[in-house]
Scaffold this motif. Structure first.
Motif, PDB file in Angstrom:
ATOM      1  N   LYS A 191       0.792  -1.235  -0.044  1.00 47.88           N
ATOM      2  CA  LYS A 191       0.043   0.117  -0.108  1.00 47.88           C
ATOM      3  C   LYS A 191       0.816   1.389  -0.081  1.00 47.88           C
ATOM      4  N   GLN A 192       1.913   1.181   0.941  1.00 44.95           N
ATOM      5  CA  GLN A 192       2.823   2.538   0.850  1.00 44.95           C
ATOM      6  C   GLN A 192       3.457   2.790  -0.304  1.00 44.95           C
ATOM      7  N   PHE A 193       4.130   1.555  -1.045  1.00 45.41           N
ATOM      8  CA  PHE A 193       4.543   1.771  -2.238  1.00 45.41           C
ATOM      9  C   PHE A 193       3.805   2.432  -3.411  1.00 45.41           C
ATOM     10  N   VAL A 194       2.378   1.930  -3.496  1.00 45.34           N
ATOM     11  CA  VAL A 194       1.301   2.292  -4.456  1.00 45.34           C
ATOM     12  C   VAL A 194       1.091   3.780  -4.230  1.00 45.34           C
ATOM     13  N   LEU A 195       0.856   3.925  -2.973  1.00 43.45           N
ATOM     14  CA  LEU A 195       0.484   5.385  -2.715  1.00 43.45           C
ATOM     15  C   LEU A 195       1.808   6.382  -2.888  1.00 43.45           C
ATOM     16  N   PHE A 196       3.054   5.914  -2.892  1.00 43.52           N
ATOM     17  CA  PHE A 196       4.356   6.644  -3.262  1.00 43.52           C
ATOM     18  C   PHE A 196       4.297   6.500  -4.720  1.00 43.52           C
ATOM     19  N   LEU A 197       3.854   5.960  -5.502  1.00 48.02           N
ATOM     20  CA  LEU A 197       4.093   6.007  -6.997  1.00 48.02           C
ATOM     21  C   LEU A 197       2.999   7.020  -7.266  1.00 48.02           C
ATOM     22  N   TYR A 198       1.787   7.049  -6.737  1.00 50.74           N
ATOM     23  CA  TYR A 198       0.771   8.064  -7.136  1.00 50.74           C
ATOM     24  C   TYR A 198       1.286   9.268  -6.665  1.00 50.74           C
ATOM     25  N   TRP A 199       1.920   9.458  -5.543  1.00 51.68           N
ATOM     26  CA  TRP A 199       2.468  10.976  -5.174  1.00 51.68           C
ATOM     27  C   TRP A 199       3.483  11.346  -5.905  1.00 51.68           C
ATOM     28  N   LEU A 200       4.501  10.446  -6.351  1.00 53.00           N
ATOM     29  CA  LEU A 200       5.506  10.649  -7.198  1.00 53.00           C
ATOM     30  C   LEU A 200       5.349  11.028  -8.521  1.00 53.00           C
ATOM     31  N   ILE A 201       4.170  10.581  -9.108  1.00 54.93           N
ATOM     32  CA  ILE A 201       3.701  11.137 -10.574  1.00 54.93           C
ATOM     33  C   ILE A 201       3.230  12.581 -10.516  1.00 54.93           C
ATOM     34  N   GLN A 202       2.775  12.788  -9.249  1.00 50.71           N
ATOM     35  CA  GLN A 202       2.362  14.419  -9.359  1.00 50.71           C
ATOM     36  C   GLN A 202       3.355  15.195  -8.850  1.00 50.71           C
ATOM     37  N   ALA A 203       4.366  14.558  -7.730  1.00 46.57           N
ATOM     38  CA  ALA A 203       5.312  15.673  -7.353  1.00 46.57           C
ATOM     39  C   ALA A 203       6.394  15.928  -8.500  1.00 46.57           C
ATOM     40  N   GLU A 204       6.563  14.889  -9.596  1.00 43.69           N
ATOM     41  CA  GLU A 204       7.864  15.154 -10.496  1.00 43.69           C
ATOM     42  C   GLU A 204       7.159  16.001 -11.696  1.00 43.69           C
ATOM     43  N   ASP A 205       7.900  16.688 -12.019  1.00 43.46           N
ATOM     44  CA  ASP A 205       7.532  17.714 -13.332  1.00 43.46           C
ATOM     45  C   ASP A 205       7.688  17.217 -14.736  1.00 43.46           C
ATOM     46  N   THR A 206       8.638  16.319 -14.755  1.00 45.93           N
ATOM     47  CA  THR A 206       8.724  15.563 -15.982  1.00 45.93           C
ATOM     48  C   THR A 206       8.077  14.084 -15.844  1.00 45.93           C
ATOM     49  N   THR A 207       7.962  13.403 -17.152  1.00 43.32           N
ATOM     50  CA  THR A 207       7.191  12.264 -17.323  1.00 43.32           C
ATOM     51  C   THR A 207       8.228  11.044 -16.979  1.00 43.32           C
ATOM     52  N   ASN A 208       9.662  11.152 -17.065  1.00 42.73           N
ATOM     53  CA  ASN A 208      10.515  10.157 -16.752  1.00 42.73           C
ATOM     54  C   ASN A 208      10.846  10.149 -15.335  1.00 42.73           C
ATOM     55  N   LEU A 209      10.035   9.021 -14.664  1.00 43.98           N
ATOM     56  CA  LEU A 209      10.401   9.124 -13.252  1.00 43.98           C
ATOM     57  C   LEU A 209      11.791   8.244 -13.013  1.00 43.98           C
ATOM     58  N   GLY A 210      12.157   7.816 -14.010  1.00 43.51           N
ATOM     59  CA  GLY A 210      13.690   6.976 -13.909  1.00 43.51           C
ATOM     60  C   GLY A 210      14.826   8.087 -13.514  1.00 43.51           C
ATOM     61  N   ASP A 211      14.425   9.275 -13.785  1.00 45.10           N
ATOM     62  CA  ASP A 211      15.426  10.445 -13.568  1.00 45.10           C
ATOM     63  C   ASP A 211      14.916  11.475 -12.136  1.00 45.10           C
ATOM     64  N   SER A 212      13.850  10.886 -11.752  1.00 44.88           N
ATOM     65  CA  SER A 212      13.315  11.765 -10.881  1.00 44.88           C
ATOM     66  C   SER A 212      13.983  12.051  -9.634  1.00 44.88           C
ATOM     67  N   ILE A 213      14.340  13.406  -9.105  1.00 46.68           N
ATOM     68  CA  ILE A 213      14.927  13.735  -7.881  1.00 46.68           C
ATOM     69  C   ILE A 213      13.972  13.343  -6.540  1.00 46.68           C
ATOM     70  N   TRP A 214      12.729  12.882  -6.952  1.00 48.44           N
ATOM     71  CA  TRP A 214      11.932  12.456  -5.661  1.00 48.44           C
ATOM     72  C   TRP A 214      12.080  10.940  -5.511  1.00 48.44           C
TER      73      TRP A 214
END
Length: 262
Positions: A191-214
Motif C-alpha cells: 500500500k505504501q509503495f502504491v501511494l508513493f507512486l501516485y504521489w511521485l507521479i504528481q510531485a515530479e514535473d517530468t514524465t521520466n520517473l527514472g530520473d526523478s529527484i524525488w
C-alpha cells in the motif's frame, strides 16, 4: 534540489521559514490529520484547541496551526489534495499517514527538502546507522553563506533547527533514539509503495520517473525501485513502460479511489 534553484543561469533564493522548528516541537501529529481531513472546518480555533489537543496556550496553538497550513495542509495540485484528504478522513494516524506527511511537507518546505537531500538521504544510502545534529548544523551553516533567508539566524537558531529537524524525522517514523538518532530503514508495504507512486507521479514535473529527484523518497536505490515498479502485482494500480532508460508510470485509479483500493 540544486537544479531546481537555477533559473536561466541565475540562482533562485530559497523560500525559508521556521516551520521545521515549530512542527518539530508539536506534541501530537493527529492535529495535522484533523485539519487535512477537514474535521475542524466548522469549529473555532479555541474549540479545536480544547477538543483535540493538550496545547495549553492559544498563542502556541496558533503557531502550530499556521505551520500546518503552510507546510502540511497545502498541495501541489488537486490530485494530491484528494489523496491526502481521503487518507486522513478514512483512517486514524498511522505509519502510512506519517510517511505521506513527510512526502507532502518535503514538497511544500524547501529547507526540509534541502536538508533531506544533503544530510538524511546521503546517510541513509551510505548504510550508516546514526545521524547527528552536528551534521545538520554544518549543512545549515554552509547554506547560510549563500541564502539571505538564513543570514540573520544566530548559531543558537541554527543548532535548534538542526535538533528539531532530527526530531521531525523521528516524528515521521524515520529515526529513533533520544541522544543519538538511529536510522529506521524503511521497506515500504504494498500500500505504501502504491501511494508513493501516485504521489511521485504528481510531485515530479517530468514524465521520466527514472530520473526523478524525488525517487529517493521511496527509500530505495534506483535499480530496485524500477524493479519493484515492474512487478505484476502492481498492474491493477499502474501502467508502466520502461525501455531501459525512460520509466513512465500512469495511474489507473483516481486519487480518491487509491487510498481504499490498495
Amino acid at each position: 534540489m540544486g537544479d531546481q534553484n537555477i533559473i536561466n543561469g541565475v540562482k533562485r533564493l530559497m523560500d525559508i521559514n521556521t516551520d521545521i522548528n515549530i512542527l518539530g516541537g508539536m506534541p501530537d501529529y493527529n492535529l495535522i490529520r484533523i485539519y487535512i481531513a477537514g474535521e475542524a472546518k466548522d469549529k473555532s480555533t479555541s474549540e479545536v484547541q480544547m477538543q483535540y489537543t493538550s496545547i495549553k496556550t492559544e498563542k502556541a496553538f496558533k503557531r502550530f496551526r499556521k505551520a500546518i497550513d503552510v507546510s502540511m495542509n497545502r498541495f501541489k495540485n488537486d490530485n494530491l489534495k484528494q489523496m491526502l484528504q481521503m487518507l486522513c478522513s478514512e483512517q486514524e494516524l498511522d505509519e502510512t499517514m506519517l510517511l505521506m506527511f513527510f512526502w507532502n511537507m518535503s514538497l511544500n518546505n524547501e529547507l526540509l527538502a534541502y536538508l533531506n537531500e544533503k544530510v538524511y538521504f546521503p546517510v541513509l544510502f551510505s548504510g550508516r546507522t546514526t545521524i547527528t545534529a552536528e551534521e545538520v548544523s554544518a549543512c545549515l551553516n554552509e547554506l547560510k553563506q549563500t541564502e539571505n533567508g538564513l543570514k540573520e539566524w544566530s548559531d543558537s537558531t541554527i543548532d535548534i533547527t538542526a535538533s528539531k529537524y532530527l526530531t521531525l524525522l523521528k516524528k515521521f517514523g524515520l529515526l529513533e533514539g533520544t541522544i543519538k538518532k538511529k536510522i529506521i530503514y524503511k521497506n515500504l508495504s504494498e500500500k505504501q509503495f502504491v501511494l508513493f507512486l501516485y504521489w511521485l507521479i504528481q510531485a515530479e514535473d517530468t514524465t521520466n520517473l527514472g530520473d526523478s529527484i524525488w525517487m529517493k523518497y521511496s527509500f530505495m536505490e534506483k535499480e530496485y525501485f524500477i524493479e519493484r515498479c515492474l512487478k505484476h502485482k502492481y498492474t491493477k494500480y499502474i501502467n508502466v513502460n520502461f525501455n531501459g532508460d525512460i520509466l513512465r508510470v500512469e495511474p489507473l485509479l483516481s486519487y480518491e479511489e487509491i487510498c481504499h483500493e490498495c
